[in-house]
Motif scaffolding. Structure first.
Motif, short mmCIF file in Angstrom:
data_model
loop_
_atom_site.label_atom_id
_atom_site.label_comp_id
_atom_site.label_asym_id
_atom_site.label_seq_id
_atom_site.Cartn_x
_atom_site.Cartn_y
_atom_site.Cartn_z
N UNK A 195 34.94 31.91 33.07
CA UNK A 195 35.97 32.29 33.69
C UNK A 195 36.82 33.23 34.16
N UNK A 196 36.61 33.78 32.87
CA UNK A 196 37.19 35.28 33.51
C UNK A 196 37.04 36.31 33.73
N UNK A 197 35.57 35.94 33.09
CA UNK A 197 34.45 37.23 33.64
C UNK A 197 34.46 36.81 35.30
N UNK A 198 34.07 35.72 35.80
CA UNK A 198 33.90 35.21 37.43
C UNK A 198 35.22 35.21 37.79
N UNK A 224 37.63 39.13 41.54
CA UNK A 224 38.29 40.19 42.22
C UNK A 224 38.26 42.03 42.67
N UNK A 225 37.08 41.86 41.77
CA UNK A 225 36.74 43.34 42.01
C UNK A 225 35.96 42.92 43.29
N UNK A 263 44.14 36.04 40.12
CA UNK A 263 45.37 36.79 39.22
C UNK A 263 46.10 36.26 38.89
N UNK A 264 46.79 34.47 39.66
CA UNK A 264 47.36 33.49 39.10
C UNK A 264 46.51 33.08 38.13
N UNK A 265 44.80 32.70 38.58
CA UNK A 265 43.58 31.91 37.94
C UNK A 265 43.28 32.44 37.06
N UNK A 266 43.66 33.82 36.53
CA UNK A 266 43.00 34.32 35.53
C UNK A 266 44.54 33.96 34.76
N UNK A 267 45.52 34.19 35.40
CA UNK A 267 47.29 34.07 34.36
C UNK A 267 47.27 32.35 33.46
#
Length: 160
Positions: free
Chosen positions: A10-13, A18-19, A48-52
């Motif tokens: 999930x972090x990778x996706x 984001x990119x 960004x919220x999802x990454x956090x």
């Protein structure tokens, strides 16, 4: 946390999303397309919220991210329909600029292989006022480039 866990995926996706959204945001700014700029901005914030939320394991943030992902897929389907002129939509309208300006997709004049013929300014116009007569030789038409951008966004969202 394992190397190939669901969180790492999930972090990778999310990082890829984001990119991709940042790249798309740059080209929408170049074309002064305000509706996609607003959508991309909101998408960047929610990713960004999802990454956090993924890194810190905050379920509420993940719920917001999941709901936004459904809205983001819907928005990108609309963009695809808009540029392919499905259902009475026309890519030649000022819908993407909120009828503020006559700007179009940046890819319309700067796509791969495109050659522009420019008419010099009229005597009544300003020095920087140019009217493009034609754009020829494009390898890929601009509407297909916009569709590809939206399709990539949909694929990255569905892979979650």
């Amino acid at each position: 946390m394992g190397c190939c866990s669901g969180r790492c995926t999930l972090i990778f996706l999310c990082a890829l999303q984001l990119l991709s959204a940042l790249e798309r945001q740059i080209f929408d700014f170049l074309g002064f397309q305000w509706a996609p700029i607003l959508g991309n901005f909101l998408h960047i914030i929610v990713v960004i919220l999802g990454l956090f939320g993924t890194i810190q394991f905050r379920p509420r943030y993940m719920v917001v991210y999941t709901i936004w992902t459904a809205l983001w897929v819907t928005w990108n389907i609309f963009i695809i329909c808009f540029y392919l002129e499905v259902g009475g939509l026309s890519k030649d309208t000022d819908l993407m600029t909120f009828n503020i300006s006559v700007h179009r997709s940046w890819w319309r004049e700067h796509g791969p292989g495109c050659i522009r013929r420019v008419l010099p300014p009229s005597t009544h116009g300003l020095l920087d006022d140019y009217m493009y007569v034609s754009v020829t030789g494009c390898i890929v038409d601009f509407q297909y480039l916009e569709v590809i951008h939206s399709a990539i966004q949909i694929l990255l969202s569905i892979c979650l």
